[in-house]
Enzyme design. Structure first.
Site, PDB file in Angstrom:
ATOM      1  N   MET A 108      46.860  33.043  40.045  1.00 53.88           N
ATOM      2  CA  MET A 108      46.464  34.464  39.973  1.00 53.88           C
ATOM      3  C   MET A 108      47.591  35.376  40.472  1.00 53.88           C
ATOM      4  O   MET A 108      47.445  36.018  41.489  1.00 53.88           O
ATOM      5  CB  MET A 108      45.180  34.672  40.779  1.00 53.88           C
ATOM      6  CG  MET A 108      44.010  33.850  40.260  1.00 53.88           C
ATOM      7  SD  MET A 108      42.646  33.734  41.441  1.00 53.88           S
ATOM      8  CE  MET A 108      43.244  32.480  42.597  1.00 53.88           C
ATOM      9  N   GLN A 145      37.430  40.679  36.848  1.00 53.71           N
ATOM     10  CA  GLN A 145      37.832  41.839  37.656  1.00 53.71           C
ATOM     11  C   GLN A 145      37.584  43.132  36.879  1.00 53.71           C
ATOM     12  O   GLN A 145      36.978  44.073  37.407  1.00 53.71           O
ATOM     13  CB  GLN A 145      39.322  41.734  38.019  1.00 53.71           C
ATOM     14  CG  GLN A 145      39.672  40.649  39.007  1.00 53.71           C
ATOM     15  CD  GLN A 145      41.177  40.520  39.194  1.00 53.71           C
ATOM     16  OE1 GLN A 145      41.972  41.026  38.403  1.00 53.71           O
ATOM     17  NE2 GLN A 145      41.579  39.819  40.238  1.00 53.71           N
ATOM     18  N   THR A 190      46.574  34.920  46.441  1.00 55.08           N
ATOM     19  CA  THR A 190      46.443  36.215  45.794  1.00 55.08           C
ATOM     20  C   THR A 190      45.901  37.185  46.823  1.00 55.08           C
ATOM     21  O   THR A 190      45.134  36.781  47.709  1.00 55.08           O
ATOM     22  CB  THR A 190      45.476  36.148  44.595  1.00 55.08           C
ATOM     23  OG1 THR A 190      45.048  37.466  44.234  1.00 55.08           O
ATOM     24  CG2 THR A 190      44.234  35.335  44.926  1.00 55.08           C
ATOM     25  N   ASN A 191      46.281  38.448  46.735  1.00 59.47           N
ATOM     26  CA  ASN A 191      45.681  39.467  47.599  1.00 59.47           C
ATOM     27  C   ASN A 191      44.341  39.946  47.052  1.00 59.47           C
ATOM     28  O   ASN A 191      43.342  39.982  47.761  1.00 59.47           O
ATOM     29  CB  ASN A 191      46.621  40.668  47.748  1.00 59.47           C
ATOM     30  CG  ASN A 191      47.704  40.454  48.774  1.00 59.47           C
ATOM     31  OD1 ASN A 191      47.496  40.627  49.966  1.00 59.47           O
ATOM     32  ND2 ASN A 191      48.888  40.085  48.300  1.00 59.47           N
ATOM     33  N   THR A 192      44.317  40.294  45.773  1.00 61.70           N
ATOM     34  CA  THR A 192      43.140  40.944  45.205  1.00 61.70           C
ATOM     35  C   THR A 192      41.877  40.114  45.361  1.00 61.70           C
ATOM     36  O   THR A 192      40.809  40.643  45.703  1.00 61.70           O
ATOM     37  CB  THR A 192      43.372  41.261  43.719  1.00 61.70           C
ATOM     38  OG1 THR A 192      44.451  42.190  43.600  1.00 61.70           O
ATOM     39  CG2 THR A 192      42.134  41.866  43.081  1.00 61.70           C
ATOM     40  N   CYS A 234      50.516  42.782  46.822  1.00 55.77           N
ATOM     41  CA  CYS A 234      50.196  41.956  45.660  1.00 55.77           C
ATOM     42  C   CYS A 234      51.256  40.869  45.638  1.00 55.77           C
ATOM     43  O   CYS A 234      52.442  41.151  45.814  1.00 55.77           O
ATOM     44  CB  CYS A 234      50.213  42.769  44.372  1.00 55.77           C
ATOM     45  SG  CYS A 234      49.818  41.794  42.911  1.00 55.77           S
ATOM     46  N   THR A 235      50.838  39.639  45.426  1.00 57.08           N
ATOM     47  CA  THR A 235      51.772  38.531  45.610  1.00 57.08           C
ATOM     48  C   THR A 235      52.881  38.493  44.568  1.00 57.08           C
ATOM     49  O   THR A 235      53.856  37.763  44.740  1.00 57.08           O
ATOM     50  CB  THR A 235      51.012  37.191  45.631  1.00 57.08           C
ATOM     51  OG1 THR A 235      50.150  37.107  44.489  1.00 57.08           O
ATOM     52  CG2 THR A 235      50.178  37.071  46.894  1.00 57.08           C
ATOM     53  N   GLU A 236      52.774  39.279  43.490  1.00 55.82           N
ATOM     54  CA  GLU A 236      53.851  39.347  42.499  1.00 55.82           C
ATOM     55  C   GLU A 236      54.927  40.382  42.837  1.00 55.82           C
ATOM     56  O   GLU A 236      56.033  40.313  42.303  1.00 55.82           O
ATOM     57  CB  GLU A 236      53.291  39.701  41.108  1.00 55.82           C
ATOM     58  CG  GLU A 236      52.542  38.587  40.413  1.00 55.82           C
ATOM     59  CD  GLU A 236      51.095  38.495  40.863  1.00 55.82           C
ATOM     60  OE1 GLU A 236      50.450  37.480  40.577  1.00 55.82           O
ATOM     61  OE2 GLU A 236      50.621  39.456  41.500  1.00 55.82           O
TER      62      GLU A 236
END
Length: 236
Positions: free
Chosen positions: A17, A59, A90-92, A203-205
């Site tokens: 994710m 989501q 993932t953060n979200t 956000c991890t990206e």
């Protein structure tokens, strides 16, 4: 005797994710174990990588309970396979972290707690947040950081939409564009002008696009912070 084997803990990673950030988690976890233990040591991991298209659809449709059940089922599989703790990469989706944690008998290493502790240790009380629209606009992340004495500020509506678009349309697809980097730099600068003492890459990206050299205040890369908390657990 050639040596004594240390007790092995195994970390369960809920990933995919997106795959781009999960690949970064995998690299950092293994580099971290090698740095701390030396030699050929690497991280004992179990990875369940979901199809992000399905999670992203849930989501968008505001079906968080369904998303929670999908990830809880994956978490139960990691528990059965022998994981001793969970890392939700993932953060979200920490929006449903409590639900996932309740589905298993394992500790879940919460990304916002690790980040909040780091901000608190640095003496910061107000930080700007870049993340998906879900993380910036819903209360779950801000409220978790508030437990650590951190007030969160976010970009204006137009900038939130653009930050979110870049994450889903570019970074999750492993596309890194100079124009988007310039936009993120401007948005971070605006948050600093508004009083942010630091910037949370929530956000991890995002770490694929910008980092500490892109703004004048401290940057808190939640991916690296989360990994370091996981390494502390693995090697304790």
């Amino acid at each position: 005797m050639r040596g004594t084997l240390l007790p092995v803990k195994t970390l369960g990673v809920l990933g995919g994710m997106s795959w781009t950030s999960t690949a970064e988690y995998y690299r950092l976890l293994n580099e971290g174990v090698a740095a701390r233990r030396g030699g050929l040591h690497s991280a004992p991991l179990l990875l369940h990588s979901v199809d992000f298209a399905e999670v992203a659809r849930l989501q968008r449709e505001d079906r968080w309970e369904d998303a929670a059940e999908l990830l809880s089922d994956a978490a139960r599989g990691l528990e059965r396979a022998g994981a001793g703790a969970l890392l939700l990469a993932t953060n979200t989706m920490h929006r449903v972290a409590d639900r996932i944690g309740a589905a298993v008998g394992l500790p879940l290493l919460h990304i916002a707690d690790a980040t909040g502790a780091r901000l608190q240790a640095a003496g910061l009380t107000r930080a700007g947040l870049l993340a998906t629209a879900f993380t910036m606009e819903q209360a779950f992340y801000r409220e978790r950081l508030a437990r650590w004495g951190v007030e969160v500020t976010v970009p204006n509506a137009q900038d939130r939409a653009e930050v979110h678009r870049v994450i889903f349309d570019e970074l999750c697809r492993n596309t890194v564009l100079g124009d988007s980097r310039a936009t993120y730099r401007r948005v971070m600068g605006d948050l600093v002008d508004g009083g942010a003492e630091g910037i949370i890459l929530g956000c991890t990206e995002i770490t694929l696009l910008v980092g500490p050299g892109d703004v004048t205040v401290p940057v808190f890369d939640t991916t690296r912070i989360h990994v370091e908390a996981a390494l502390d657990w693995l090697l304790a």
